[in-house]
Scaffold this motif. Structure first.
Motif, PDB file in Angstrom:
ATOM      1  N   GLU A   1       0.786  -1.222   0.000  1.00 14.29           N
ATOM      2  CA  GLU A   1       0.000   0.000   0.000  1.00 14.29           C
ATOM      3  C   GLU A   1       0.824   1.281   0.000  1.00 14.29           C
ATOM      4  O   GLU A   1       0.295   2.351  -0.261  1.00 14.29           O
ATOM      5  N   MET A   2       2.102   1.180   0.341  1.00 15.84           N
ATOM      6  CA  MET A   2       2.905   2.402   0.437  1.00 15.84           C
ATOM      7  C   MET A   2       4.395   2.082   0.463  1.00 15.84           C
ATOM      8  O   MET A   2       4.794   0.928   0.590  1.00 15.84           O
ATOM      9  N   HIS A   3       5.183   3.141   0.362  1.00 16.83           N
ATOM     10  CA  HIS A   3       6.631   3.089   0.538  1.00 16.83           C
ATOM     11  C   HIS A   3       6.952   3.761   1.863  1.00 16.83           C
ATOM     12  O   HIS A   3       6.551   4.902   2.097  1.00 16.83           O
ATOM     13  N   ALA A   4       7.674   3.076   2.742  1.00 10.76           N
ATOM     14  CA  ALA A   4       8.109   3.671   4.009  1.00 10.76           C
ATOM     15  C   ALA A   4       9.582   4.054   3.892  1.00 10.76           C
ATOM     16  O   ALA A   4      10.349   3.393   3.184  1.00 10.76           O
ATOM     17  N   HIS A   5       9.962   5.110   4.583  1.00 10.05           N
ATOM     18  CA  HIS A   5      11.349   5.621   4.578  1.00 10.05           C
ATOM     19  C   HIS A   5      11.828   5.876   3.143  1.00 10.05           C
ATOM     20  O   HIS A   5      12.974   5.603   2.794  1.00 10.05           O
ATOM     21  N   TYR A   6      10.937   6.427   2.353  1.00  9.80           N
ATOM     22  CA  TYR A   6      11.243   6.650   0.933  1.00  9.80           C
ATOM     23  C   TYR A   6      12.396   7.630   0.738  1.00  9.80           C
ATOM     24  O   TYR A   6      13.079   7.579  -0.277  1.00  9.80           O
ATOM     25  N   ASP A   7      12.650   8.478   1.727  1.00 12.78           N
ATOM     26  CA  ASP A   7      13.781   9.410   1.607  1.00 12.78           C
ATOM     27  C   ASP A   7      15.119   8.674   1.578  1.00 12.78           C
ATOM     28  O   ASP A   7      16.131   9.254   1.208  1.00 12.78           O
ATOM     29  N   ASN A   8      15.127   7.397   1.916  1.00 11.88           N
ATOM     30  CA  ASN A   8      16.343   6.586   1.875  1.00 11.88           C
ATOM     31  C   ASN A   8      16.399   5.648   0.668  1.00 11.88           C
ATOM     32  O   ASN A   8      17.294   4.806   0.593  1.00 11.88           O
ATOM     33  N   HIS A   9      15.464   5.779  -0.262  1.00 15.05           N
ATOM     34  CA  HIS A   9      15.440   4.828  -1.379  1.00 15.05           C
ATOM     35  C   HIS A   9      16.688   4.978  -2.255  1.00 15.05           C
ATOM     36  O   HIS A   9      17.304   6.036  -2.311  1.00 15.05           O
ATOM     37  N   VAL A  10      17.040   3.872  -2.891  1.00 16.58           N
ATOM     38  CA  VAL A  10      18.194   3.868  -3.792  1.00 16.58           C
ATOM     39  C   VAL A  10      17.712   4.160  -5.205  1.00 16.58           C
ATOM     40  O   VAL A  10      16.571   3.854  -5.560  1.00 16.58           O
ATOM     41  N   ASP A  11      18.564   4.754  -6.005  1.00 21.76           N
ATOM     42  CA  ASP A  11      18.140   5.130  -7.360  1.00 21.76           C
ATOM     43  C   ASP A  11      18.367   4.020  -8.378  1.00 21.76           C
ATOM     44  O   ASP A  11      18.019   4.173  -9.540  1.00 21.76           O
ATOM     45  N   TRP A  12      18.918   2.883  -7.953  1.00 26.90           N
ATOM     46  CA  TRP A  12      19.214   1.813  -8.898  1.00 26.90           C
ATOM     47  C   TRP A  12      18.134   0.735  -8.972  1.00 26.90           C
ATOM     48  O   TRP A  12      18.303  -0.271  -9.643  1.00 26.90           O
ATOM     49  N   ILE A  13      16.997   0.960  -8.308  1.00 25.98           N
ATOM     50  CA  ILE A  13      15.892   0.011  -8.410  1.00 25.98           C
ATOM     51  C   ILE A  13      14.602   0.792  -8.678  1.00 25.98           C
ATOM     52  O   ILE A  13      14.338   1.802  -8.031  1.00 25.98           O
ATOM     53  N   PRO A  14      13.807   0.370  -9.659  1.00 27.55           N
ATOM     54  CA  PRO A  14      12.567   1.094  -9.939  1.00 27.55           C
ATOM     55  C   PRO A  14      11.542   0.871  -8.833  1.00 27.55           C
ATOM     56  O   PRO A  14      11.513  -0.180  -8.196  1.00 27.55           O
ATOM     57  N   VAL A  15      10.714   1.887  -8.602  1.00 22.49           N
ATOM     58  CA  VAL A  15       9.661   1.789  -7.595  1.00 22.49           C
ATOM     59  C   VAL A  15       8.319   2.140  -8.226  1.00 22.49           C
ATOM     60  O   VAL A  15       8.260   2.816  -9.250  1.00 22.49           O
ATOM     61  N   ASP A  16       7.258   1.679  -7.603  1.00 20.60           N
ATOM     62  CA  ASP A  16       5.900   1.950  -8.068  1.00 20.60           C
ATOM     63  C   ASP A  16       5.491   3.337  -7.591  1.00 20.60           C
ATOM     64  O   ASP A  16       5.161   3.535  -6.421  1.00 20.60           O
ATOM     65  N   ASP A  17       5.531   4.303  -8.476  1.00 20.78           N
ATOM     66  CA  ASP A  17       5.208   5.678  -8.123  1.00 20.78           C
ATOM     67  C   ASP A  17       3.738   5.896  -7.803  1.00 20.78           C
ATOM     68  O   ASP A  17       3.358   6.946  -7.309  1.00 20.78           O
ATOM     69  N   ALA A  18       2.885   4.901  -8.060  1.00 23.01           N
ATOM     70  CA  ALA A  18       1.463   5.051  -7.784  1.00 23.01           C
ATOM     71  C   ALA A  18       1.165   4.923  -6.281  1.00 23.01           C
ATOM     72  O   ALA A  18       0.097   5.335  -5.835  1.00 23.01           O
ATOM     73  N   LEU A  19       2.093   4.362  -5.520  1.00 22.25           N
ATOM     74  CA  LEU A  19       1.886   4.201  -4.079  1.00 22.25           C
ATOM     75  C   LEU A  19       2.282   5.456  -3.332  1.00 22.25           C
ATOM     76  O   LEU A  19       3.168   6.195  -3.758  1.00 22.25           O
ATOM     77  N   SER A  20       1.662   5.682  -2.190  1.00 24.77           N
ATOM     78  CA  SER A  20       2.051   6.793  -1.324  1.00 24.77           C
ATOM     79  C   SER A  20       3.476   6.579  -0.836  1.00 24.77           C
ATOM     80  O   SER A  20       3.891   5.453  -0.594  1.00 24.77           O
ATOM     81  N   ALA A  21       4.216   7.673  -0.698  1.00 24.94           N
ATOM     82  CA  ALA A  21       5.602   7.592  -0.234  1.00 24.94           C
ATOM     83  C   ALA A  21       5.749   8.406   1.038  1.00 24.94           C
ATOM     84  O   ALA A  21       5.532   9.605   1.035  1.00 24.94           O
ATOM     85  N   PHE A  22       6.089   7.727   2.127  1.00 23.60           N
ATOM     86  CA  PHE A  22       6.298   8.387   3.412  1.00 23.60           C
ATOM     87  C   PHE A  22       7.791   8.514   3.663  1.00 23.60           C
ATOM     88  O   PHE A  22       8.522   7.534   3.572  1.00 23.60           O
ATOM     89  N   ARG A  23       8.210   9.715   3.953  1.00 23.48           N
ATOM     90  CA  ARG A  23       9.639  10.000   4.098  1.00 23.48           C
ATOM     91  C   ARG A  23      10.236   9.360   5.344  1.00 23.48           C
ATOM     92  O   ARG A  23      11.364   8.957   5.339  1.00 23.48           O
ATOM     93  N   ARG A  24       9.512   9.334   6.432  1.00 24.49           N
ATOM     94  CA  ARG A  24      10.033   8.757   7.683  1.00 24.49           C
ATOM     95  C   ARG A  24       8.949   7.984   8.369  1.00 24.49           C
ATOM     96  O   ARG A  24       7.829   8.182   8.271  1.00 24.49           O
TER      97      ARG A  24
END
Length: 134
Positions: A111-134
């Motif tokens: 349902e979402m991405h947690a700690h998205y502020d730490n995501h790596v740029d070498w793997i694609p993510v589903d931008d349709a999900l909510s992204a929580f920074r912390r």
């Protein structure tokens, strides 16, 4: 067709086995650096369950807990190294299980991405999900 009332799963070698009653509380991709390092992956997908609905059914002697930070611990199989569980004092009464270690379909999609502020740029993510920074 009747929906399952619980899910089952375990570690890679099969020494640790568990069950968890549905419904789950949530399902999310965690991008924090500790999850990435503990699992050797770009992110880890967790499913939250009420601890009272979680049962270890085999392998208690194989399960080890590592305190990864103050008030948080991660459970893994001492035989094969599978990282499976996470519990923290901030969410008492909740046991998180890695989706990859659950054998059965669960009752929700991530349902979402947690700690998205730490995501790596070498793997694609589903931008349709909510992204929580912390």
């Amino acid at each position: 067709m009747k929906k399952p009332s619980c899910v089952r799963g375990g570690c890679l070698c099969g020494a640790v086995r568990f069950e968890a009653d549905l419904p789950s509380k949530w399902c999310a991709h965690c991008h924090c650096s500790m999850c990435r390092k503990a699992h050797g992956a770009g992110y880890v997908t967790w499913v939250g369950f009420h601890s009272a609905h979680f049962r270890l059914v085999a392998g208690d002697q194989h399960l080890r807990w590592y305190q990864s930070s103050p008030g948080a611990r991660r459970g893994f199989c001492k035989t094969c190294g599978s990282s499976m569980f996470f519990e923290e004092n901030r969410n008492p009464g909740e046991t998180c299980i890695t989706l990859t270690n659950i054998d059965d379909p669960i009752d929700r999609a991530p349902e979402m991405h947690a700690h998205y502020d730490n995501h790596v740029d070498w793997i694609p993510v589903d931008d349709a999900l909510s992204a929580f920074r912390r």
